[in-house]
Motif scaffolding. Structure first.
Motif, mmCIF file in Angstrom:
data_model
loop_
_atom_site.group_PDB
_atom_site.id
_atom_site.type_symbol
_atom_site.label_atom_id
_atom_site.label_comp_id
_atom_site.label_asym_id
_atom_site.label_seq_id
_atom_site.Cartn_x
_atom_site.Cartn_y
_atom_site.Cartn_z
ATOM 1 N N PRO A 84 0.722 -1.230 -0.150
ATOM 2 C CA PRO A 84 -0.016 -0.035 -0.018
ATOM 3 C C PRO A 84 0.957 1.322 0.116
ATOM 4 O O PRO A 84 0.391 2.429 -0.582
ATOM 5 C CB PRO A 84 -0.672 -0.174 1.261
ATOM 6 C CG PRO A 84 -0.093 -1.218 2.031
ATOM 7 C CD PRO A 84 0.554 -2.065 1.194
ATOM 8 N N ALA A 85 2.097 1.427 0.660
ATOM 9 C CA ALA A 85 2.848 2.472 0.804
ATOM 10 C C ALA A 85 3.265 3.016 -0.691
ATOM 11 O O ALA A 85 3.010 4.039 -0.934
ATOM 12 C CB ALA A 85 3.916 2.290 1.682
ATOM 13 N N SER A 86 3.619 2.131 -1.524
ATOM 14 C CA SER A 86 4.179 2.348 -2.927
ATOM 15 C C SER A 86 2.928 2.129 -3.742
ATOM 16 O O SER A 86 3.161 2.623 -5.141
ATOM 17 C CB SER A 86 5.308 1.474 -3.119
ATOM 18 O OG SER A 86 5.000 0.042 -3.179
ATOM 19 N N LYS A 87 1.765 1.624 -3.432
ATOM 20 C CA LYS A 87 0.706 1.349 -4.481
ATOM 21 C C LYS A 87 1.393 0.655 -5.643
ATOM 22 O O LYS A 87 0.686 0.707 -6.722
ATOM 23 C CB LYS A 87 0.110 2.692 -4.841
ATOM 24 C CG LYS A 87 -0.374 3.387 -3.813
ATOM 25 C CD LYS A 87 -1.473 4.751 -4.224
ATOM 26 C CE LYS A 87 -2.319 5.349 -3.170
ATOM 27 N NZ LYS A 87 -1.323 5.802 -2.018
ATOM 28 N N ARG A 88 1.981 -0.571 -4.950
ATOM 29 C CA ARG A 88 2.545 -1.530 -6.252
ATOM 30 C C ARG A 88 1.835 -2.895 -6.110
ATOM 31 O O ARG A 88 1.641 -3.269 -4.697
ATOM 32 C CB ARG A 88 3.864 -1.625 -6.041
ATOM 33 C CG ARG A 88 4.723 -0.470 -6.261
ATOM 34 C CD ARG A 88 4.579 0.085 -7.862
ATOM 35 N NE ARG A 88 5.704 1.233 -8.034
ATOM 36 C CZ ARG A 88 5.371 2.345 -8.052
ATOM 37 N NH1 ARG A 88 4.062 2.747 -8.081
ATOM 38 N NH2 ARG A 88 6.171 3.474 -8.523
ATOM 39 N N LEU A 89 1.761 -3.420 -7.078
ATOM 40 C CA LEU A 89 1.076 -4.839 -7.076
ATOM 41 C C LEU A 89 2.361 -5.830 -7.657
ATOM 42 O O LEU A 89 2.710 -5.571 -8.703
ATOM 43 C CB LEU A 89 -0.070 -5.013 -7.816
ATOM 44 C CG LEU A 89 -0.614 -6.485 -7.999
ATOM 45 C CD1 LEU A 89 -1.116 -6.857 -6.884
ATOM 46 C CD2 LEU A 89 -1.880 -6.589 -9.179
ATOM 47 N N ILE A 90 2.646 -6.878 -7.081
ATOM 48 C CA ILE A 90 3.760 -7.651 -7.231
ATOM 49 C C ILE A 90 3.205 -9.038 -7.524
ATOM 50 O O ILE A 90 2.535 -9.663 -6.748
ATOM 51 C CB ILE A 90 4.963 -7.877 -5.853
ATOM 52 C CG1 ILE A 90 5.389 -6.252 -5.451
ATOM 53 C CG2 ILE A 90 6.099 -8.506 -6.378
ATOM 54 C CD1 ILE A 90 5.904 -5.397 -6.411
ATOM 55 N N VAL A 91 3.537 -9.536 -8.706
ATOM 56 C CA VAL A 91 3.089 -10.892 -8.892
ATOM 57 C C VAL A 91 4.306 -11.793 -9.513
ATOM 58 O O VAL A 91 5.088 -11.362 -10.134
ATOM 59 C CB VAL A 91 2.180 -10.623 -10.278
ATOM 60 C CG1 VAL A 91 1.592 -11.914 -10.919
ATOM 61 C CG2 VAL A 91 0.907 -9.701 -10.147
ATOM 62 N N ALA A 92 4.478 -12.843 -8.749
ATOM 63 C CA ALA A 92 5.186 -14.003 -9.003
ATOM 64 C C ALA A 92 4.694 -15.135 -9.871
ATOM 65 O O ALA A 92 3.770 -15.684 -9.617
ATOM 66 C CB ALA A 92 5.932 -14.638 -7.488
ATOM 67 N N CYS A 93 5.403 -15.441 -10.944
ATOM 68 C CA CYS A 93 4.729 -16.252 -11.920
ATOM 69 C C CYS A 93 5.694 -17.694 -11.931
ATOM 70 O O CYS A 93 7.042 -17.447 -12.030
ATOM 71 C CB CYS A 93 4.822 -15.732 -13.318
ATOM 72 S SG CYS A 93 3.685 -14.285 -13.561
ATOM 73 N N GLY A 94 5.079 -18.783 -11.882
ATOM 74 C CA GLY A 94 5.937 -20.013 -11.785
ATOM 75 C C GLY A 94 6.187 -20.483 -13.074
ATOM 76 O O GLY A 94 7.234 -21.095 -13.248
ATOM 77 N N GLY A 95 5.504 -20.039 -14.290
ATOM 78 C CA GLY A 95 5.663 -20.468 -15.494
ATOM 79 C C GLY A 95 7.090 -20.110 -16.027
ATOM 80 O O GLY A 95 7.771 -20.850 -16.738
ATOM 81 N N ASP A 96 7.346 -18.662 -15.872
ATOM 82 C CA ASP A 96 8.818 -18.270 -16.605
ATOM 83 C C ASP A 96 9.580 -17.625 -15.455
ATOM 84 O O ASP A 96 10.511 -17.058 -15.678
ATOM 85 C CB ASP A 96 8.403 -16.985 -17.211
ATOM 86 C CG ASP A 96 7.297 -16.002 -16.928
ATOM 87 O OD1 ASP A 96 7.380 -16.038 -15.656
ATOM 88 O OD2 ASP A 96 7.149 -15.087 -17.607
ATOM 89 N N GLY A 97 9.206 -17.837 -14.144
ATOM 90 C CA GLY A 97 10.016 -17.273 -13.009
ATOM 91 C C GLY A 97 10.124 -16.009 -12.726
ATOM 92 O O GLY A 97 11.301 -15.574 -12.260
ATOM 93 N N THR A 98 9.585 -15.172 -13.376
ATOM 94 C CA THR A 98 9.478 -13.684 -13.310
ATOM 95 C C THR A 98 8.743 -13.201 -12.249
ATOM 96 O O THR A 98 7.833 -13.877 -11.625
ATOM 97 C CB THR A 98 8.955 -12.990 -14.488
ATOM 98 O OG1 THR A 98 7.576 -13.524 -14.938
ATOM 99 C CG2 THR A 98 9.715 -13.467 -15.745
#
Length: 326
Positions: A84-98
């Motif tokens: 919430p502080a940075s208003k960022r959404l972080i997504v971890a993807c298993g298929g490509d490791g990103t």
């Protein structure tokens, strides 16, 4: 009329005293396949859902009770975190490791870092103001999230003996606890030293996937799949204090400090509820039917809600089951 009124009052009393009360269902139209982890924007009343099998992150407006946005064409999104502080959404993807960072309002992608393989669970380290992601054949990667910058910078990496599943970070102390099911162990990490300081081997059960932490009472709650067990572990020395039978195929469990309850979500189609009597004694309080394959969710104490993700099965569309934690 008196009898009817008495019966209605009795039903209402039971509903009010139940540990979980079904509130509503939020449809996930068009979402197919397995659903993984969830995150919340409490202030904005938005729920983020990693629809792994669908290759998308679903954004739900909780006030409206519907999906308002989709981030598509992702390679098996697993972990998701709204900061919430940075208003960022972080997504971890298993298929490509990103690991991908998005603007939490416009959902424009701001940065991407490749970890090579199987980026999975995501946690926020409040002490260090970092995002921590479990990935690959054994690693925890740390990232800084700066609201003044648009990129995502990896600032650390810790090697582990095998792939990490759920992990929990102390908010008051320096430790991090991480499930290593392939190693049949729980690793204890000192974040100040950036090193593994202990390894708690698990000999009586296997496939330890979900985890929750009661930091005040120094208790770690670990869900095993083989056999289906809930273990209460003393974080001072790694001793197992108590084990209880639980729902099968669990992938998320949560500790509600306000209610002193544990919720174990399982793909067998139930959520099991346990009451803490004291730090050394727990008992099964209740169990509720959910949906087949519904093994992930999110407890949000600020909203007094437990959200459980139910995947599409047969003629039932995917949906989020919402329960009040009374």
């Amino acid at each position: 009329m008196l009898v009817a009124s008495t019966m209605l009052a009795a039903v209402a009393a039971v509903a009010q005293s139940a540990p979980l009360v079904a509130d509503k269902e939020i449809p996930l139209p068009g979402v197919t396949g397995r659903i993984d982890h969830l995150s919340i924007d409490v202030k904005g009343q938005r729920l983020f859902v990693s629809a792994l099998g669908n290759g998308s992150v679903e954004v739900i407006d909780l006030h409206a009770g519907r999906v308002v946005h989709e981030i598509k064409e992702l390679a098996e999104p697993q972990g998701v975190l709204y900061e919430p502080a940075s208003k960022r959404l972080i997504v971890a993807c298993g298929g490509d490791g990103t690991v991908r960072a998005y603007n939490g309002r416009t959902f424009a992608m701001l940065g991407k870092v490749s970890l090579g393989d199987d980026a999975d669970n995501v946690r926020w380290d409040e002490q260090k103001h970092q995002v921590v992601v479990g990935y690959g054949s054994g690693g925890l990667a740390s990232f800084t999230v700066d609201p003044k910058q648009t990129d995502l910078k990896q600032t650390g990496n810790l090697e582990l003996p095998s792939h990490p599943e759920s992990f929990r970070i102390e908010q008051q102390g320096p430790r991090l606890y991480v499930n290593l099911p392939k190693s049949r162990s729980i690793a204890v990490v000192d974040r100040n030293r950036d090193a593994i300081v202990d390894m708690w081997r698990q000999s009586t059960a296997a496939n330890n996937f979900p985890m929750a932490l009661d930091e005040d009472d120094h208790r770690l709650f670990v869900g095993f799949r083989s056999p289906a067990r809930l273990a209460i572990i003393d974080t001072a020395d790694g001793r197992t204090i108590q084990t209880l039978n639980t729902v099968g195929d669990t992938d998320d469990l949560f500790y509600d400090a306000d209610q002193q309850r544990i919720y174990v979500i399982g793909g067998d189609g139930f959520v099991d509820i346990y009451q803490q009597q004291d730090a050394d004694h727990y008992e099964r309080l209740d169990g509720l039917s959910t949906a087949p394959g519904a093994r992930t969710g999110l407890l949000v104490p600020e909203l007094h809600r437990l959200y459980i993700a139910a995947p599409r099965r047969d003629d039932r569309d995917a949906r989020i089951l919402v329960f009040r934690t009374e």
